[in-house]
Design a protein around this motif. Structure first.
Motif, PDB file in Angstrom:
ATOM      1  N   GLU A   1       0.818  -1.218   0.000  1.00  0.00           N
ATOM      2  CA  GLU A   1       0.000   0.000   0.000  1.00  0.00           C
ATOM      3  C   GLU A   1       0.854   1.272   0.000  1.00  0.00           C
ATOM      4  O   GLU A   1       0.342   2.364  -0.248  1.00  0.00           O
TER       5      GLU A   1
ATOM      6  N   LYS B   1      -9.525   4.580 -10.766  1.00  0.00           N
ATOM      7  CA  LYS B   1     -10.314   4.216  -9.594  1.00  0.00           C
ATOM      8  C   LYS B   1     -11.157   2.977  -9.894  1.00  0.00           C
ATOM      9  O   LYS B   1     -11.714   2.825 -10.981  1.00  0.00           O
TER      10      LYS B   1
ATOM     11  N   GLU C   1     -11.793  -1.499  -8.755  1.00  0.00           N
ATOM     12  CA  GLU C   1     -11.201  -2.691  -8.155  1.00  0.00           C
ATOM     13  C   GLU C   1     -11.220  -3.827  -9.163  1.00  0.00           C
ATOM     14  O   GLU C   1     -12.020  -3.837 -10.102  1.00  0.00           O
TER      15      GLU C   1
ATOM     16  N   ALA D   1      -7.649  -2.764  -5.068  1.00  0.00           N
ATOM     17  CA  ALA D   1      -8.590  -1.647  -4.978  1.00  0.00           C
ATOM     18  C   ALA D   1      -7.782  -0.375  -5.189  1.00  0.00           C
ATOM     19  O   ALA D   1      -6.778  -0.151  -4.502  1.00  0.00           O
ATOM     20  N   SER D   2      -8.174   0.433  -6.164  1.00  0.00           N
ATOM     21  CA  SER D   2      -7.415   1.629  -6.515  1.00  0.00           C
ATOM     22  C   SER D   2      -8.250   2.884  -6.286  1.00  0.00           C
ATOM     23  O   SER D   2      -9.458   2.906  -6.568  1.00  0.00           O
ATOM     24  N   ASP D   3      -7.596   3.927  -5.765  1.00  0.00           N
ATOM     25  CA  ASP D   3      -8.257   5.239  -5.643  1.00  0.00           C
ATOM     26  C   ASP D   3      -7.636   6.235  -6.627  1.00  0.00           C
ATOM     27  O   ASP D   3      -7.745   7.456  -6.441  1.00  0.00           O
ATOM     28  N   GLY D   4      -6.992   5.691  -7.665  1.00  0.00           N
ATOM     29  CA  GLY D   4      -6.459   6.536  -8.722  1.00  0.00           C
ATOM     30  C   GLY D   4      -5.040   7.012  -8.504  1.00  0.00           C
ATOM     31  O   GLY D   4      -4.503   7.769  -9.324  1.00  0.00           O
ATOM     32  N   LYS D   5      -4.400   6.568  -7.443  1.00  0.00           N
ATOM     33  CA  LYS D   5      -3.035   7.001  -7.145  1.00  0.00           C
ATOM     34  C   LYS D   5      -2.021   6.006  -7.702  1.00  0.00           C
ATOM     35  O   LYS D   5      -2.376   4.968  -8.269  1.00  0.00           O
TER      36      LYS D   5
ATOM     37  N   TYR E   1      -4.759   1.273  -3.145  1.00  0.00           N
ATOM     38  CA  TYR E   1      -5.430   1.592  -1.876  1.00  0.00           C
ATOM     39  C   TYR E   1      -5.449   0.352  -0.990  1.00  0.00           C
ATOM     40  O   TYR E   1      -5.191   0.419   0.216  1.00  0.00           O
ATOM     41  N   ARG E   2      -5.758  -0.803  -1.596  1.00  0.00           N
ATOM     42  CA  ARG E   2      -5.698  -2.086  -0.909  1.00  0.00           C
ATOM     43  C   ARG E   2      -5.199  -3.136  -1.898  1.00  0.00           C
ATOM     44  O   ARG E   2      -5.497  -3.080  -3.093  1.00  0.00           O
TER      45      ARG E   2
END
Length: 366
Positions: A52, A296, A298, A315-319, A323-324
């Motif tokens: 992460e 963003k 999963e 799981a992605s938040d666009g970074k 994210y996980r």
């Protein structure tokens, strides 16, 4: 009247016979195992949590250290997951190199299992022969990626390096050599009366048990369930190859042995076909940015490793970091059934049952 008393024994966490730093606390009455409690976590590295805080390409070397006996498939599953969520198309030549590398690694992995399992049962020669052939595969990997065990070869969008000149020809020559050695393995071990007495009818479970415990790989196919993700949910270019999925139905250590030995032959078939179809030229890496940011959302992908179904959830938040991230590690799931198999068994069968499961503790502990 024979009078016995219960005794608590620690099996492990020394490496020999437990196939890693694995501890098993057993309660025995005479020579019969009454209770068994696996204790894991001695090799825990926190890979998923570390990931992460890493960019996607930085995670790849950590996957080498989970199932370090078949690191190529670990490299692939993380890359495959990122490619899936980011919609990256992998060049054809890279896919062929990936498949050749993964199938050679499957053969090498089964060789380690075969040699160490026979060593568990008291036979020395198979271990020496197995590592002789494995050494040839590791030499091929050393030429391909500069490493012998922790490869760090796969990249998001392809592979790190192209095959060096003459490498494909060396792989082609290895296939018939390995087939010939495999015949010798069968002559030495598969028909051996002492070996058969040690593994037939030992550690038996049913198809229903296998499914209830989420077993995969040879531990599932030994009960008659014909399930292999390379066939049933094809990924990469596996749909281009003609190969069989070995299945046996007795559900014992003997069936698991037969499955893995037959899988070596099937992997050699795939390698042989991949070498014959290998593209003359082409890129080995898709055009991907230096810093990959997954959109963003999963995704979950799963592939067939030598030990069964290995999966990767992102799981992605666009970074640029996930994210996980979570791995489904087949050794961890396959180990669950051990307690059921050894309770009520004679202690002399303990290691024969454990070894037939084929666990890698770096993958169990994560």
């Amino acid at each position: 009247m024979i009078r016995t008393e219960e005794m608590i024994l620690n099996v492990g966490p020394q490496h020999p016979s437990t196939h890693g730093v694995f501890r098993l606390v057993i309660k025995i009455d005479g020579e019969i195992i009454k209770e068994a409690q696996p204790v894991i976590g001695y090799l825990h590295r926190g890979t998923e949590k570390i990931a992460e805080n890493l960019q996607y390409t930085q995670i790849i070397p950590y996957t080498d250290r989970m199932d370090y006996i078949s690191a190529m498939t670990n490299n692939y599953v993380i890359c495959h997951a990122v490619e899936t969520i980011a919609g990256i198309e992998v060049p054809e030549r890279a896919e062929y190199l990936r498949v050749i590398a993964m199938e050679l690694n499957r053969v090498a992995s089964h060789l380690v299992w075969w040699g160490t399992y026979l060593l568990d049962l008291g036979a020395t020669s198979p271990f020496i022969y197995a590592f002789r052939e494995r050494e040839m595969i590791l030499n091929l990997f050393n030429e391909l990626c500069g490493a012998r065990m922790t490869f760090n070869y796969m990249r998001v969008g392809g592979v790190k390096w192209d095959a060096p000149e003459g490498w494909i020809e060396k792989v082609r020559d290895f296939v018939p050599y390995m087939r010939e050695q495999l015949k010798g393995y069968h002559q030495l071990v598969t028909g051996n009366e002492i070996f058969l007495n040690r593994v037939k009818g030992i550690g038996t479970y049913t198809k229903e048990d296998a499914l209830a415990y989420s077993l995969s790989g040879a531990n599932l196919r030994c009960t008659g369930v014909k399930w292999d993700l390379r066939k049933d949910e094809p990924y990469s270019i596996y749909d281009r190859f003609d190969f069989d999925v070995p299945v046996f139905d007795t559900g014992d250590a003997w069936a698991r042995y037969q499955c893995r030995m037959a899988e070596i032959e099937e992997s050699l078939k795939i390698v042989e076909q991949a070498v014959a179809q290998f593209p003359a030229d082409g890129p080995i890496l898709a055009k991907v940015p230096k810093i990959i940011k997954a959109p963003k959302g999963e995704t979950y992908v799963r592939i067939e490793s030598p030990r069964g179904e290995i999966g990767c959830y992102i799981a992605s938040d666009g970074k640029k970091e996930p994210y996980r991230l979570k791995f489904r590690r087949p050794s961890f799931y396959n180990l669950q059934i051990l307690t059921k198999l050894i309770e009520g068994e004679n202690i002399s069968n303990l290691i024969a049952i454990l070894g037939a499961i084929d666990i890698i503790l770096g993958e169990v502990d994560g």
